[in-house]
Enzyme design. Structure first.
Site, PDB file in Angstrom:
ATOM      1  N   SER A  42      -2.738  -7.898   2.768  1.00 30.85           N
ATOM      2  CA  SER A  42      -3.049  -7.790   4.200  1.00 30.85           C
ATOM      3  C   SER A  42      -3.506  -9.132   4.768  1.00 30.85           C
ATOM      4  O   SER A  42      -3.096  -9.525   5.868  1.00 30.85           O
ATOM      5  CB  SER A  42      -4.141  -6.743   4.429  1.00 30.85           C
ATOM      6  N   ARG A  62      -2.052  -6.053  -8.341  1.00 30.88           N
ATOM      7  CA  ARG A  62      -0.982  -7.058  -8.272  1.00 30.88           C
ATOM      8  C   ARG A  62      -1.108  -8.069  -9.398  1.00 30.88           C
ATOM      9  O   ARG A  62      -0.140  -8.682  -9.794  1.00 30.88           O
ATOM     10  CB  ARG A  62      -1.026  -7.784  -6.922  1.00 30.88           C
ATOM     11  N   HIS A  71       0.834  -1.212   0.000  1.00 32.17           N
ATOM     12  CA  HIS A  71       0.000   0.000   0.000  1.00 32.17           C
ATOM     13  C   HIS A  71       0.867   1.261   0.000  1.00 32.17           C
ATOM     14  O   HIS A  71       0.589   2.219  -0.720  1.00 32.17           O
ATOM     15  CB  HIS A  71      -0.879   0.042   1.257  1.00 32.17           C
ATOM     16  N   LYS A 131     -15.647  -7.917   3.866  1.00 28.14           N
ATOM     17  CA  LYS A 131     -14.523  -8.306   4.734  1.00 28.14           C
ATOM     18  C   LYS A 131     -14.876  -8.267   6.218  1.00 28.14           C
ATOM     19  O   LYS A 131     -15.667  -7.432   6.655  1.00 28.14           O
ATOM     20  CB  LYS A 131     -13.333  -7.357   4.476  1.00 28.14           C
TER      21      LYS A 131
HETATM   22  O1  PNS Z   1      -8.984  -2.693   0.194  1.00 26.24           O
HETATM   23  P1  PNS Z   1     -10.350  -3.062  -0.353  1.00 26.24           P
HETATM   24  O2  PNS Z   1     -11.124  -3.898   0.631  1.00 26.24           O
HETATM   25  O3  PNS Z   1     -10.270  -3.696  -1.724  1.00 26.24           O
HETATM   26  O4  PNS Z   1     -11.124  -1.671  -0.550  1.00 26.24           O
HETATM   27  C1  PNS Z   1     -12.468  -1.668  -0.966  1.00 26.24           C
HETATM   28  C2  PNS Z   1     -13.119  -0.326  -0.594  1.00 26.24           C
HETATM   29  C3  PNS Z   1     -13.106  -0.143   0.925  1.00 26.24           C
HETATM   30  C4  PNS Z   1     -12.357   0.803  -1.254  1.00 26.24           C
HETATM   31  C5  PNS Z   1     -14.585  -0.362  -1.120  1.00 26.24           C
HETATM   32  O5  PNS Z   1     -15.290  -1.416  -0.515  1.00 26.24           O
HETATM   33  C6  PNS Z   1     -15.309   0.969  -0.889  1.00 26.24           C
HETATM   34  O6  PNS Z   1     -15.152   1.897  -1.669  1.00 26.24           O
HETATM   35  N1  PNS Z   1     -16.104   1.071   0.229  1.00 26.24           N
HETATM   36  C7  PNS Z   1     -16.820   2.278   0.580  1.00 26.24           C
HETATM   37  C8  PNS Z   1     -18.324   2.173   0.259  1.00 26.24           C
HETATM   38  C9  PNS Z   1     -18.539   2.322  -1.254  1.00 26.24           C
HETATM   39  O7  PNS Z   1     -18.333   3.355  -1.839  1.00 26.24           O
HETATM   40  N2  PNS Z   1     -19.007   1.208  -1.873  1.00 26.24           N
HETATM   41  C10 PNS Z   1     -19.202   1.145  -3.309  1.00 26.24           C
HETATM   42  C11 PNS Z   1     -17.911   0.712  -3.997  1.00 26.24           C
HETATM   43  S1  PNS Z   1     -18.017   0.751  -5.754  1.00 26.24           S
END
Ligand code: PNS
Length: 164
Positions: A127, A90, A17, A41
């Site tokens: 992670s 990745r 990250h 998650k």
């Molecule tokens: O590290 P991750 O888990 O791949 O990140 C995913 C994350 C947290 C960026 C995504 O779930 C997110 O944007 N969550 C906030 C709520 C939201 O906007 N949801 C719609 C996503 S298109």
């Protein structure tokens, strides 16, 4: 001033990250690292801990700040005037999930997502795997910043001295 957002779960932040944030900062004047909620998650660290660990890991990067966002990422990006979301890829598995999110975020507020290819030397760092390695007492010092390694050892009850 161009502002980009690097969003993620950051449970916890890793050197992978940090590399993506550093590279985002090389392209944009200001970078906001957004700690957000992914409903898919289950987290080891709560949101405040994930923010604190990300702040510690990124403290030496000027023009970078960390925010907790409890809501729609796209709306936050529009509110702060971000010109792009930056994420690391990745490999193909990342692409599948990232493509869906990128298209949804663009649909919602018109924001583009810029992908940087993960540094091959950091491609093994995720992670979830870091937590697994740490939980089994494996060495994680070259995977995560020192404050994160300490927090993992504490959360998983794996004393740093017992790493193999
Ligand atoms: O590290 P991750 O888990 O791949 O990140 C995913 C994350 C947290 C960026 C995504 O779930 C997110 O944007 N969550 C906030 C709520 C939201 O906007 N949801 C719609 C996503 S298109």
């Amino acid at each position: 001033m161009s502002l980009a957002v690097c969003p993620g779960s950051f449970d916890p932040i890793t050197y992978g990250h940090v590399d993506v944030v550093r590279r985002a900062r090389a392209m944009f004047d200001e970078v906001v690292v957004v700690v957000a909620h992914n409903p898919a998650k289950r987290y080891l660290f709560d949101a405040e801990q994930r923010v604190a660990l990300a702040r510690a890991a990124l403290a030496d990067l000027p023009g970078v700040r960390v925010e907790l966002v409890d809501g729609l990422l796209a709306r936050y990006c529009a509110d702060v005037g971000a010109v792009a979301i930056v994420k690391g890829l990745r490999g193909a598995a990342d692409f599948d999930s990232e493509q869906a999110m990128a298209l949804m975020n663009r649909h919602l507020v018109g924001i583009e997502t810029v992908f940087v290819m993960g540094d091959p030397t950091l491609g093994h760092i995720a992670s979830s795997m870091v937590k697994d390695v740490a939980g089994h007492g494996g060495p994680i010092d070259d995977l995560v910043p020192p404050a994160v390694a300490a927090a993992l050892h504490q959360a998983l009850s794996t004393p740093a001295g017992e790493q193999r």
